[in-house]
Design an enzyme around this catalytic site. Structure first.
Site, mmCIF file in Angstrom:
data_model
loop_
_atom_site.group_PDB
_atom_site.id
_atom_site.type_symbol
_atom_site.label_atom_id
_atom_site.label_comp_id
_atom_site.label_asym_id
_atom_site.label_seq_id
_atom_site.Cartn_x
_atom_site.Cartn_y
_atom_site.Cartn_z
ATOM 1 N N ASP A 206 0.867 -1.184 0.000
ATOM 2 C CA ASP A 206 0.000 0.000 0.000
ATOM 3 C C ASP A 206 0.895 1.222 0.000
ATOM 4 O O ASP A 206 2.129 1.098 -0.070
ATOM 5 C CB ASP A 206 -0.960 -0.022 1.207
ATOM 6 C CG ASP A 206 -2.304 0.617 0.868
ATOM 7 O OD1 ASP A 206 -2.302 1.795 0.458
ATOM 8 O OD2 ASP A 206 -3.343 -0.053 0.999
ATOM 9 N N HIS A 279 -2.990 3.293 -4.553
ATOM 10 C CA HIS A 279 -2.329 2.858 -3.312
ATOM 11 C C HIS A 279 -0.927 2.322 -3.616
ATOM 12 O O HIS A 279 -0.520 1.275 -3.111
ATOM 13 C CB HIS A 279 -3.176 1.804 -2.588
ATOM 14 C CG HIS A 279 -4.403 2.382 -1.939
ATOM 15 N ND1 HIS A 279 -4.336 3.248 -0.865
ATOM 16 C CD2 HIS A 279 -5.720 2.212 -2.203
ATOM 17 C CE1 HIS A 279 -5.571 3.587 -0.501
ATOM 18 N NE2 HIS A 279 -6.432 2.982 -1.298
ATOM 19 N N GLU A 343 -9.931 2.798 -4.955
ATOM 20 C CA GLU A 343 -9.506 4.158 -4.629
ATOM 21 C C GLU A 343 -8.330 4.640 -5.488
ATOM 22 O O GLU A 343 -7.282 5.013 -4.980
ATOM 23 C CB GLU A 343 -9.139 4.243 -3.138
ATOM 24 C CG GLU A 343 -10.326 3.908 -2.248
ATOM 25 C CD GLU A 343 -10.012 3.960 -0.759
ATOM 26 O OE1 GLU A 343 -10.880 4.442 -0.015
ATOM 27 O OE2 GLU A 343 -8.917 3.513 -0.341
#
Ligand code: ACM
Ligand code: ZN
Length: 766
Positions: A206, A279, A343
């Site tokens: 991440d 990410h 995201e």
């Protein structure tokens, strides 16, 4: 069942007791069916464990049981492989018996007799689940990893027929935001195995850290595995503070193999997650040429969603990912690889010539379609390695990639869309599966990301949305609990957030929906807590929380545990076992601090509830407001006069208005002498909660003509931090029936111009 009765007929002349099953079988997750019989089986030092020869998986299941039983009992048990299934079962033996007639592949039949135990299953996985049930049947001491002295090791005689409801029973752990050592990953896997989970979703990369060694790209762990420092407090606190400490960690490929093997022996498949295209800050910090701008980038020090993502226009990105995934696929034998996909802001892609060129060349509609293109290419890489792709539900935004399994987290829509298209879905909606959310009153809990997800709510979860027809429902593989670790820095805190909510989820996933009963689960959980106590699990005790409610001058106290007794004090001291018990509502005639806790077996396993009740002249009085609160209503119609003040982080107890003034007119119902009026407000500018510009109070006797009784401009010296402030006015005993208070909104936030909130609670009148 057919062969079971035949077996009983031949081998047993004991009477079958169709007892209340659940009173004796206290296993979690609840088995499908259990018949209790007379007597019990005793495990002794000379008990023999029989398992089939030449079936390594069966030996694994039997040896796992021997290992945990030896650790708890201190016995040196003997394992005996057999060549052909024995025709009769010997006294004092525990038998692992392959049996094609057991109906489901992960199912088992556990027969506990006073003289022997038989676990019959079609697969070794089924036998392993039978062994886990048997382990719990021996009682909480069997959870111990060191010998328990002076314990007898008996399991009630019974016949259990059992199998899972869903084929995918998962738990997730984020090791990027915080890193957890190999030993803890193994312990986590052990805890999953006890609850018959069969997938561990390992979130390995991440923005805040790349945690898996990739031989071809050593900078991933060398550079991407370290961040300079870490945010302290909540990401929405203003201003941000950092700890100044370098934070590093990664798993070598040898360690990964060790963990994969450890999980295999517990019949758990690991799904590695390599996040892309978003990410990706840690990867970009190591290899900046893979980002749209070329960097420089840094491994993120704070939490959130970052704009720098893998460039989708650069073929080097796909070469890199092909290399990384090749090593990942070789390390993890399971059929799935999770590629993230959530995201991913499109800001950089919109401004990147390479990405725009790709959109044109591939005739893609927009950046969402570019994301789908990205995922499709990665899916092709995975299929070359014989793997299937799983992604978060954003992967369907530019069109569902063929063959992908969707992990539905932003509600259930993504999962529903996937199954309607004939593809598989795994449900992990934030509403029921995010175990990083608060599980009890945020004011009393360790800092968490937010949200609110109680044990009971997890238990009530139904993974198959009611809008699906049966044909579609088959494509819901199961569900998963997610443990994101932004606010979970230690293994102990992982256990606290994951358990007992994972116990509840295990039952959602294993037990038939019509056999699930919350009250019975809570009763068994109380015994299961002792099992976890023996394992040293730092599970949350919110089950023992005491709740208080105030009504018409009386306080009522209650707790989940029907066997617990609520003890309370009214003098500010902590409750003791000798304190009064709550038998009927407690009258309150003056301001009082109520403290209460649940007494169980002479101890207080949970926390002490503290509520300050302000008994004042406006308590319970009605009021009007020109602007009605919507999202933050304080939980009650007249929350501003209910006798209790909201706490920090417990926003639900405050009354909040966005971009509006508060102007409550309280009717005291009679002309009343007033000495003092006080009001509290909350400041949390990181959450756009601002102090009022001013507060003014008025009094009136007819509700129409109001006289000002004082005005205070709020000096806003310090907009930062989270705090509660109180403003008081002395009225010197003036008589009035109506009180009006006007708190003026702060107005737009400095710099950003965002709409701000004003949070008030409790207007007290003395
Ligand atoms: C997620 O929580 N971003 C999948
Ligand atoms: Zn680009």
């Amino acid at each position: 069942m057919r062969r079971l009765f035949a077996f009983l007929f031949f081998l047993s002349n004991l009477s079958i007791v169709f007892a209340q099953v659940s009173s004796v079988v206290t296993v979690i997750p609840q088995p499908v069916q259990a018949y209790v019989r007379e007597g019990k089986f005793e495990l002794k030092a000379d008990t023999r464990i029989h398992f089939p020869q030449g079936k390594p998986d069966w030996a694994t299941a039997a040896q796992y049981f021997m290992g945990v039983a030896q650790a708890a009992t201190g016995f040196q048990l003997t394992g005996l492989p057999f060549q052909t299934t024995p025709a009769s079962l010997r006294e004092n033996g525990i038998y692992f018996l392959p049996d094609e007639t057991v109906e489901r592949s992960e199912g088992y039949q556990l027969e506990i007799m006073p003289t022997f135990v038989a676990i019959r299953a079609r697969t070794a996985a089924g036998a392993f689940y039978g062994a886990q049930t048997l382990r719990q049947m021996f009682g909480p001491n069997m959870g111990s990893s060191t010998p328990v002295k002076d314990s007898t090791w008996t399991a009630a005689a019974c016949i259990i027929t059992d199998y899972p409801r869903f084929p995918y029973r998962g738990m997730h752990l984020d090791v990027s935001r915080h890193f957890f050592p190999v030993e803890f990953i193994k312990r986590y896997i052990d805890l999953l195995a006890i609850h018959k989970f069969n997938y561990f979703h390992w979130h390995l990369t991440d923005d805040q850290g790349w945690r898996i060694e990739i031989k071809k790209y050593p900078r991933l762990h060398q550079i991407g595995g370290c961040r300079e420092e870490t945010l302290v407090g909540h990401a929405t606190d203003a201003p941000p503070r950092f700890d100044g400490k370098k934070y590093c960690g990664y798993y070598t490929q040898d360690e990964v193999r060790e963990i994969v093997e450890y999980a295999r022996k517990r019949f758990i498949t690991i799904i590695p997650e390599i996040e892309m295209p978003g990410h990706a800050s840690a990867a970009l910090a190591a290899y900046p040429e893979l980002g749209c701008t070329g960097g420089p980038y840094e491994v993120a020090k704070t939490w959130g969603v970052f704009e720098d993502v893998f460039c989708a226009g650069n073929d080097k990105t796909f070469e890199f990912l092909a290399d990384v995934l090749k090593e990942v696929c070789a390390l993890f034998p399971g059929e799935y690889v999770h590629i993230g996909g959530d995201e991913c802001p499109k800001t950089r892609w919109k401004a990147c010539p390479k990405c725009q060129k790709r959109i044109a060349a591939e005739k893609l509609k927009d950046e969402d379609a570019l994301q789908s293109y990205f995922i499709r290419r990665v899916g092709e890489i995975l299929s070359r390695h014989g793997k299937k792709l799983i992604g978060w539900d954003e992967i369907i935004e530019g069109g569902l990639p063929a063959g992908a399994t969707v992990m539905s987290w932003r509600g259930t829509e993504g999962g529903v869309a996937a199954v309607r298209a004939g593809q598989y879905a795994i449900m992990t909606p934030t509403s029921h599966c995010y175990f990083d959310y608060y599980q009890s009153d945020p004011a009393q809990e360790p800092l968490a990301i937010g949200g609110f997800l109680t044990l009971q709510r997890v238990y009530d979860y139904e993974p198959v949305p009611s809008t699906l027809i049966e044909e579609e429902a088959r494509f819901i593989l199961g569900a998963q609990g997610n443990v994101w670790t932004e606010y979970i820095p230690t293994p102990q805190q992982v256990e606290y957030m994951a358990f007992p909510r994972a116990c509840a989820l295990s039952e959602v996933l294993w037990t038939p929906a019509n056999k699930r009963a919350r009250g019975d689960f809570l009763r068994r959980l109380r015994i299961h807590f002792r099992f976890m106590d023996n394992m040293g699990v730092n599970y949350a005790r919110s089950y023992y929380d005491v709740k208080a409610s105030y009504n018409g001058g009386y306080v009522s106290l209650s707790t989940n545990d029907a066997m617990a007794q609520v003890k309370y004090t009214l003098d500010g001291s902590d409750p003791k076992p000798t304190s009064p018990g709550m038998y009927s509502p407690i009258p309150l005639s003056k301001s009082t601090t109520v403290k209460a806790a649940a007494l169980v077996d002479g101890k207080f396993p949970g926390r002490v509830l503290t509520v300050h009740y302000l008994v004042h002249k406006a308590l319970g009085k009605p009021y009007t407001l020109s602007a009605q609160p919507m999202q933050y209503s304080g939980g009650e119609k007249y929350a501003l006069t209910n006798g209790s003040i909201g706490a920090l982080r417990s926003w639900a107890n405050w009354v909040g208005l966005q971009d509006a003034d508060f102007d409550p007119v309280i009717d005291l119902e009679n002309t009343t002498p007033i000495q003092k009026i006080s009001v509290n407000f909350l400041v949390g500018t990181g959450h756009l909660i601002y102090p009022p510009r001013s507060i003014e109070v008025f009094t009136s006797n007819d509700g129409e003509n109001f006289t000002s009784a004082g005005k205070r401009d709020i000096r806003v010296d310090e907009l930062v931090g989270n705090r509660i402030e109180t403003v008081s006015f002395n009225l010197g005993g003036v008589g009035a029936r109506y009180i009006k208070l006007v708190a003026r909104r702060y107005g737009p936030a400095p710099k950003t111009g965002d709409k701000t909130w004003l949070f008030l609670d409790e207007i007290s009148v003395e």
